[in-house]
Enzyme design. Structure first.
Site, PDB file in Angstrom:
ATOM      1  N   LYS A 104       0.539  -1.188  -0.296  1.00 55.02           N
ATOM      2  CA  LYS A 104      -0.174  -0.446   0.102  1.00 55.02           C
ATOM      3  C   LYS A 104       0.810   1.091   0.469  1.00 55.02           C
ATOM      4  O   LYS A 104       1.864   1.623   0.452  1.00 55.02           O
ATOM      5  CB  LYS A 104      -0.674  -0.685   1.079  1.00 55.02           C
ATOM      6  CG  LYS A 104      -1.620   1.149   0.850  1.00 55.02           C
ATOM      7  CD  LYS A 104      -3.041   0.960   2.623  1.00 55.02           C
ATOM      8  CE  LYS A 104      -3.672   2.123   2.552  1.00 55.02           C
ATOM      9  NZ  LYS A 104      -4.924   2.336   3.675  1.00 55.02           N
ATOM     10  N   HIS A 106      -0.133   4.539  -0.036  1.00 55.33           N
ATOM     11  CA  HIS A 106      -0.618   5.528   0.672  1.00 55.33           C
ATOM     12  C   HIS A 106      -1.775   5.555   2.264  1.00 55.33           C
ATOM     13  O   HIS A 106      -1.603   4.178   2.665  1.00 55.33           O
ATOM     14  CB  HIS A 106      -1.769   6.632  -0.225  1.00 55.33           C
ATOM     15  CG  HIS A 106      -2.994   5.399  -0.208  1.00 55.33           C
ATOM     16  ND1 HIS A 106      -2.832   4.297  -1.207  1.00 55.33           N
ATOM     17  CD2 HIS A 106      -3.781   5.825   0.326  1.00 55.33           C
ATOM     18  CE1 HIS A 106      -3.873   3.500  -1.284  1.00 55.33           C
ATOM     19  NE2 HIS A 106      -4.865   4.022  -1.023  1.00 55.33           N
TER      20      HIS A 106
END
Length: 227
Positions: A104, A106
């Protein structure tokens, strides 16, 4: 055999996680039994499952570790339910950690869910079942890329008691030798067969003479040979 092991065997059958018949495995092998931890679907089932894992970890390893790591995806609910059970049964507050299949970039960035690993963390790995050890070959590098952790062991629910890729020793023993940490299970297939043979569960015998014969033939070809 300990009472919780007997209870766990019946629990797997009742939940239709462990089935007997004719199945084709991912490896292509024809197997007289199949285990699918994805069949645990309810809150009460996951609560019980976590308790069985917690008891097995406590009995085999003790609770002197910091993090319980569950590889994505099936290992995530296993890790969460088990740390909750450890807290409830033994008053020990173990952190959980899991990986994402995709990093991921963000918000809560990175490859990990749950706690962040730190140098010196003692980590226990939890899985449903290990046949070839391929999943551990993926998991160990992920852990060691995050921090200098000490992997203290692996716990699975069922040891299939089949030879690993070397063709000479069991998959769990191969993992233990390769990575130098102990690997154990809540129950083994030896224990399952001994307990269930001609024993009714829910009013039905799941390992009758024909299934026992198929299991014996399967393990004559693929099983761990006793020394």
């Amino acid at each position: 055999m300990e009472d919780y092991k007997k209870s766990f065997i019946e629990f797997m059958v009742d939940a239709q996680v462990l089935k007997f018949g004719e199945f084709t495995l991912k490896s292509g092998r024809k197997s007289p039994f199949f285990m699918n931890a994805g069949a645990y679907r309810t809150g009460s089932q996951l609560t019980k499952l976590g308790e069985y894992y917690a008891r097995a970890i406590h009995d085999k390893y003790g609770l002197d570790f910091d993090v319980l790591f569950g590889p994505a995806y099936k290992g995530i609910p296993l890790a969460v339910s088990t740390v909750m059970a450890i807290s409830r049964l033994y008053g020990r507050d173990i952190k959980y950690c899991a990986n994402r299949k995709e990093i991921k970039d963000h918000g809560d960035k990175g490859i990990l869910l749950g706690t962040r690993l730190r140098d010196g963390d003692r980590v226990m790995i939890i899985e449903d079942v290990t046949t070839s050890g391929a999943s551990i070959d993926e998991t160990v590098p992920i852990l060691r890329e995050q921090a200098e952790v000490d992997i203290v062991g692996l716990i699975v629910s069922l040891d299939r008691r089949e030879v690993g890729p070397s063709g000479t020793i069991g998959a769990l023993e191969e993992i233990s030798r390769k990575y130098r940490f102990p690997a154990g299970s809540i129950v083994t297939m030896d224990e399952v067969v001994d307990y269930l043979y001609n024993r009714p569960v829910g009013g039905k015998v799941v390992i009758d003479d024909s299934i026992k014969k198929a299991l014996d033939e399967y393990y004559a070809e693929y099983g761990v040979k006793e020394k």
